[in-house]
Enzyme design. Sequence first.
Site, short mmCIF file in Angstrom:
data_model
loop_
_atom_site.label_atom_id
_atom_site.label_comp_id
_atom_site.label_asym_id
_atom_site.label_seq_id
_atom_site.Cartn_x
_atom_site.Cartn_y
_atom_site.Cartn_z
N HIS A 32 -44.72 82.53 43.69
CA HIS A 32 -44.36 81.91 42.41
C HIS A 32 -44.49 80.38 42.46
O HIS A 32 -43.66 79.67 41.89
CB HIS A 32 -42.92 82.29 42.02
CG HIS A 32 -42.77 83.73 41.65
ND1 HIS A 32 -43.02 84.20 40.37
CD2 HIS A 32 -42.41 84.82 42.38
CE1 HIS A 32 -42.80 85.51 40.34
NE2 HIS A 32 -42.44 85.92 41.55
N GLU A 63 -35.92 91.19 47.95
CA GLU A 63 -37.03 91.56 48.83
C GLU A 63 -36.84 91.05 50.25
O GLU A 63 -37.26 91.70 51.21
CB GLU A 63 -38.36 91.02 48.27
CG GLU A 63 -38.89 91.78 47.06
CD GLU A 63 -38.49 91.13 45.75
OE1 GLU A 63 -39.28 91.17 44.81
OE2 GLU A 63 -37.37 90.58 45.68
N ASP A 77 -39.13 86.33 46.25
CA ASP A 77 -39.52 87.61 45.69
C ASP A 77 -41.02 87.69 45.43
O ASP A 77 -41.71 86.68 45.34
CB ASP A 77 -38.78 87.86 44.38
CG ASP A 77 -39.10 86.80 43.32
OD1 ASP A 77 -39.07 85.61 43.67
OD2 ASP A 77 -39.41 87.17 42.18
N GLU A 78 -41.51 88.91 45.31
CA GLU A 78 -42.88 89.21 44.87
C GLU A 78 -43.93 88.35 45.60
O GLU A 78 -44.77 87.70 44.98
CB GLU A 78 -43.00 89.01 43.35
CG GLU A 78 -42.10 89.96 42.55
CD GLU A 78 -42.25 89.77 41.06
OE1 GLU A 78 -42.21 90.78 40.33
OE2 GLU A 78 -42.37 88.61 40.60
N VAL A 79 -43.88 88.36 46.91
CA VAL A 79 -44.79 87.54 47.72
C VAL A 79 -45.99 88.38 48.15
O VAL A 79 -45.87 89.30 48.96
CB VAL A 79 -44.07 86.96 48.96
CG1 VAL A 79 -45.03 86.11 49.77
CG2 VAL A 79 -42.85 86.15 48.53
#
Length: 527
Positions: A267, A371, A320-322
Amino acid sequence: MIWQTICLGLMFQVILVFSDKDMQNLNLWPMPESVKYGNQSLYLSKDFHLTTEGSQYKDESGILKDGFTRLINVVTGNNVIEYDHIKVDESHLLHGIHVVILSKSDELQYDIDESYKLSIHPNGNPIYAYIEAPTVYGALHALQTFSQLCHFNIKARNIIVSQAPWTIIDRPRFPYRGLLIDTSRHYQPLRMIKKVIDSMAYAKLNVLHWHIVDRESFPLEITSFPKLWNGAYSLTERYTTAVAAEIVSYAKRRGINVLAELDVPGHAKSWGIGYPALWPSKTCQEPLDVSNDFTFKLIDGVLTDFSKIFKYRFVHLGGDEVDTSCWSSTPRIKKWLEQKGLNESQAYEYFVLKAQKIAASHGYEVINWEETFNHFGSKLDRKTVVHNWLGGGVAEQVVAAGLRCIVSNQDKWYLDHLDANWQGFYTNEPLTNITKPEQQKLVLGGEVCMWGETVDGSDIEQTIWPRAAAAAERLWTRADKLPKDPNEVALRLANFRCLLNQRGVAAAPVYGLGREAPLGAGSCYVQ
């Protein structure tokens, strides 16, 4: 003393004590822990004022005085008061509020005492409302509750406090009661952020989680690295350090902490607009380059600047969301990984833990999205707070591992999910399946999240409210005081939504999904 006088006065008053079901008929939101009330009416006098005799708190910063001024503004702002319209007997006039605060400090920090006692007994001469609170922030909550006892009486053309005498004893269930706003996907003007803060105070939420930057834009000035905000959408859609400090100050004066988020290593595409060296490559721009010492030097600089403005105990470091594929597909980073003996997953762990250590060096405790726990929970700093968002059942796993948790499961508490109704927000229980007292204490509370892809200054308020208020009561009020059927509180929530409208908050109708328009003509109280 003041409270001795009140206790003596109780001997001469008829106090009605009602069941929890009866209390649902009271138009208070969130519902206090304990309420006793009667059947008499009082009118605010023309000289209604604040007194603080006997208080340890000297209000040198004016927080209490400002809170009282806001109280007067919200209870009188929707009507023109005509004090001489009818003559009111002195025995029915409420002359002011006497506030006694036990602590001298106005430091705002996690887990301060926010409890209060509010009493209104029409036996004094003159008659006053009384507030006692350990801290000024508990007193601010009491003023919010008092404001909901006040109503405009059309016959008297004055503000009336009905159902006196009142005795309200109250405290929050959870110390963390948050609302996330996202200023990367859409810029929110300072004026709108302040309106959101005001509305949070009405519902007794106490943490503004400011998701400041993301891959789409970097609108915040960082003096240590001044090119970072080159990633803003435009020259005008930016926040100077002075604006950030103003947001923190404005929130503090309303009892609200500001949690700043720096979401790394994913992000973060917008960071590289000003500093391309942060990108793995020009064609593969996220996550931040794990192999470059400059990446961590910059994070250290950002957190140095943060520590001068954001004084809350916690900082949010995302995580998150890596998608780590850019690391292995970029030759020089792939070579670095091989030299370090790391695969992509291990490099992700390396990045998060190194960022945690940098934050700790600035005195912060770290919050990370879940996560990080799901991938390498045992390696996290033991002071880490895990922020649940992917779904239910995570909190019980986190606290069983001995870590702290904040609940924001997206299936219930994501405000950008416009098909999510307020009943789901109301029934979402942070302590589901967590029965051991020592583990329950590890749940700091919860947070509703207003992600910014589909909200800007034109629609953020009606997307937040009234659904956020449903979660606010879940986080404030004791679980045994809440009905299992949320529809039992529907009329009371509708009343609170109307109150928000009267105070200038564009809250959507209760009877619908996220930010729906009214179905047709009708009273605010039935929409």
